[in-house]
Design a protein around this motif. Structure first.
Motif, short mmCIF file in Angstrom:
data_model
loop_
_atom_site.label_atom_id
_atom_site.label_comp_id
_atom_site.label_asym_id
_atom_site.label_seq_id
_atom_site.Cartn_x
_atom_site.Cartn_y
_atom_site.Cartn_z
N ASP A 139 35.37 5.21 73.12
CA ASP A 139 35.89 5.03 71.75
C ASP A 139 35.13 3.98 70.96
O ASP A 139 35.74 3.15 70.28
N GLU A 140 33.79 4.01 71.04
CA GLU A 140 33.02 3.02 70.30
C GLU A 140 32.70 3.46 68.87
O GLU A 140 32.11 2.70 68.10
N PHE A 141 33.07 4.69 68.49
CA PHE A 141 32.81 5.15 67.13
C PHE A 141 34.01 4.88 66.24
O PHE A 141 35.15 4.94 66.69
N ARG A 142 33.73 4.56 64.99
CA ARG A 142 34.81 4.43 64.03
C ARG A 142 34.33 4.96 62.69
O ARG A 142 33.13 5.21 62.50
N VAL A 143 35.27 5.13 61.78
CA VAL A 143 34.96 5.72 60.48
C VAL A 143 35.18 4.67 59.40
O VAL A 143 36.20 3.99 59.40
N GLY A 177 23.81 18.05 71.05
CA GLY A 177 25.05 18.78 70.90
C GLY A 177 26.27 17.87 70.84
O GLY A 177 27.39 18.33 70.60
N LEU A 178 26.06 16.56 71.06
CA LEU A 178 27.20 15.63 71.03
C LEU A 178 27.79 15.49 69.63
O LEU A 178 28.88 14.95 69.46
N ILE A 179 27.06 15.99 68.62
CA ILE A 179 27.59 15.95 67.26
C ILE A 179 28.88 16.76 67.17
O ILE A 179 29.73 16.50 66.31
N VAL A 180 29.05 17.75 68.06
CA VAL A 180 30.26 18.57 68.00
C VAL A 180 31.51 17.74 68.34
O VAL A 180 32.43 17.66 67.52
N ARG A 183 34.11 16.20 65.53
CA ARG A 183 35.53 16.51 65.66
C ARG A 183 36.35 15.23 65.52
O ARG A 183 37.39 15.20 64.87
N PHE A 184 35.85 14.15 66.12
CA PHE A 184 36.52 12.86 65.99
C PHE A 184 36.58 12.43 64.51
O PHE A 184 37.65 12.03 64.01
N VAL A 185 35.45 12.51 63.80
CA VAL A 185 35.41 12.10 62.39
C VAL A 185 36.37 12.97 61.57
O VAL A 185 37.12 12.47 60.72
N LEU A 186 36.36 14.27 61.83
CA LEU A 186 37.23 15.21 61.12
C LEU A 186 38.70 14.86 61.31
O LEU A 186 39.47 14.74 60.35
N ARG A 187 39.10 14.68 62.57
CA ARG A 187 40.52 14.42 62.86
C ARG A 187 40.95 13.07 62.30
O ARG A 187 42.04 12.92 61.74
N HIS A 228 27.59 25.96 63.22
CA HIS A 228 27.21 27.02 64.15
C HIS A 228 28.23 27.22 65.25
O HIS A 228 28.27 28.26 65.89
N ASP A 229 29.02 26.21 65.50
CA ASP A 229 30.00 26.26 66.58
C ASP A 229 31.09 27.27 66.21
O ASP A 229 31.76 27.12 65.20
N PRO A 230 31.26 28.31 67.03
CA PRO A 230 32.25 29.35 66.69
C PRO A 230 33.68 28.81 66.58
O PRO A 230 34.53 29.45 65.97
N ASP A 231 33.94 27.63 67.14
CA ASP A 231 35.29 27.06 67.08
C ASP A 231 35.52 26.19 65.85
O ASP A 231 36.61 25.64 65.68
N PHE A 232 34.48 26.02 65.02
CA PHE A 232 34.59 25.01 63.96
C PHE A 232 35.76 25.27 63.00
O PHE A 232 36.55 24.37 62.71
N VAL A 233 35.87 26.50 62.52
CA VAL A 233 36.94 26.79 61.55
C VAL A 233 38.31 26.53 62.17
O VAL A 233 39.20 25.94 61.54
N ALA A 234 38.48 26.91 63.42
CA ALA A 234 39.75 26.67 64.11
C ALA A 234 40.01 25.16 64.26
O ALA A 234 41.16 24.71 64.15
N GLU A 235 38.96 24.39 64.48
CA GLU A 235 39.14 22.94 64.60
C GLU A 235 39.56 22.31 63.29
O GLU A 235 40.38 21.39 63.25
N VAL A 236 38.99 22.81 62.19
CA VAL A 236 39.39 22.30 60.88
C VAL A 236 40.86 22.65 60.63
O VAL A 236 41.65 21.81 60.20
N THR A 237 41.23 23.88 60.94
CA THR A 237 42.61 24.31 60.77
C THR A 237 43.56 23.40 61.56
O THR A 237 44.58 22.95 61.04
#
Ligand code: C2E
Ligand code: CA
Ligand code: CA
Ligand code: CA
Length: 287
Positions: free
Chosen positions: A37-41, A84-87, A91-95, A126-135
């Protein structure tokens, strides 16, 4: 340079392998940092240019490195994309951004903040799960979809069918898409036809020096020509605009003369913690 290793192997000390090894090391470090958990926004306010009121924020990621201190995204986003760690990082930044924006709306009311934006890289789209993750980020946080802005760059958008499908699906859901760094790519204009953008973010390079009087009449000022063309285009297409990288009051004056109403930059506000944004919102509350 070569060195003779202990067991007689040749070791490349400063040869071509070094960058590759550095990337691998960074990749491993990023993975560890995510687990720890060293990332923050942080959030940079997006302000109205007439009264300097905050109307939105852009989420920007930071890495609190245990030894190196605060590390900016320019130093690790490219490696995160390659590995690929950007995924998971994205997700962390999005949530986190959805959760925080919903909390601000709950505390300060629906008029306090029009929208919260965040950067999305090509790899995420490009990640097929992206839209579901946003939802699920919207559902879990309770943030209404029209409050979320996803910022994408031209190079991310021009990546074929899968990305294009995802962008149209997000648009259909009511999420607003912003074209980031607008004007720096090669096909900004045709892009607007092929992509459901709601917002154009005029790149900082067109704001830099826009206030400098080069002696020519305003209509012929080359520095202002792109900014003028972009706002005319945005108005014609019914898109909102944000002028990026606003660093002095003289730039605000010129941008307003050209028709810009919203900006972002160090002169208006620096990126800041969520707590500092709360302080700003509290001060902005109507009496
Ligand atoms: P960007 O999306 O164009 O974000 C704006 C960058 O300009 C930020 O740098 C911000 O701090 C900086 N900035 C804002 N106002 C001014 C100004 O007046 N003058 C100058 N010189 N700079 C200003 P930051 O935070 O270092 O981010 C750099 C880039 O890293 C971002 O550029 C974005 O492309 C990327 N990035 C940041 N956070 C994320 C993220 O969560 N995910 C992804 N995929 N990329 C991110
Ligand atoms: Ca951005
Ligand atoms: Ca930008
Ligand atoms: Ca930029």
């Amino acid at each position: 340079a070569k060195q003779q290793g202990k067991a007689g192997f040749v070791r490349y000390v400063d040869g071509m392998r070094e960058p590759v090894l550095a990337h691998m090391r960074l990749g491993g470090e990023l993975r560890r940092a995510l687990e720890n958990d060293e990332f923050r926004v942080v959030y940079q306010p997006i302000m109205r240019l007439d009264d300097y009121r905050l109307i939105g924020v852009e989420a920007l990621v930071r890495w609190d490195h245990p030894a190196r201190g605060v590390v900016g995204p320019a130093e690790f986003i490219p490696a995160a994309e390659r590995t690929g760690l950007i995924v998971p990082l994205g997700r962390f930044v999005l949530r986190e951004t959805c959760r925080q924006a919903a909390a601000w709306l709950a505390e300060f009311g629906p008029d306090a903040l029009r929208e919260a934006g965040l950067n999305v890289s090509a790899r995420q789209l490009h990640d097929p799960d992206f839209v579901a993750e946003v939802t699920s980020a919207l559902t879990d946080s309770g943030l209404p979809c029209e409050r979320l802005v996803l910022e994408v760059t031209e190079s991310a958008v021009l990546r074929g069918q899968q990305v294009s499908r995802a962008l149209y699906e997000l648009d259909r859901m009511g999420i607003r898409l912003a074209l980031d760094d607008f004007g720096t790519g090669e096909s900004s204009l045709s892009l607007l036809r092929a992509f459901p953008a709601a917002i154009i973010k005029l790149d900082k390079s067109f704001v830099d020096g826009i206030e400098i009087d080069d002696g020519r009449p305003a209509a012929a000022d080359a520095r202002q020509a792109v900014a003028r063309a972009v706002i005319q285009l945005a108005d014609a297409l019914g898109l909102d605009t944000v002028a990026e990288g606003v660093e002095c009051p003289e730039q605000v004056t010129v941008l307003r003369e050209l028709g810009y109403t919203v900006g972002q930059g160090y002169h208006l506000a620096q990126p800041m913690t969520a707590a500092d944004v709360s302080t700003l919102l509290a001060r902005q509350q109507p009496a």
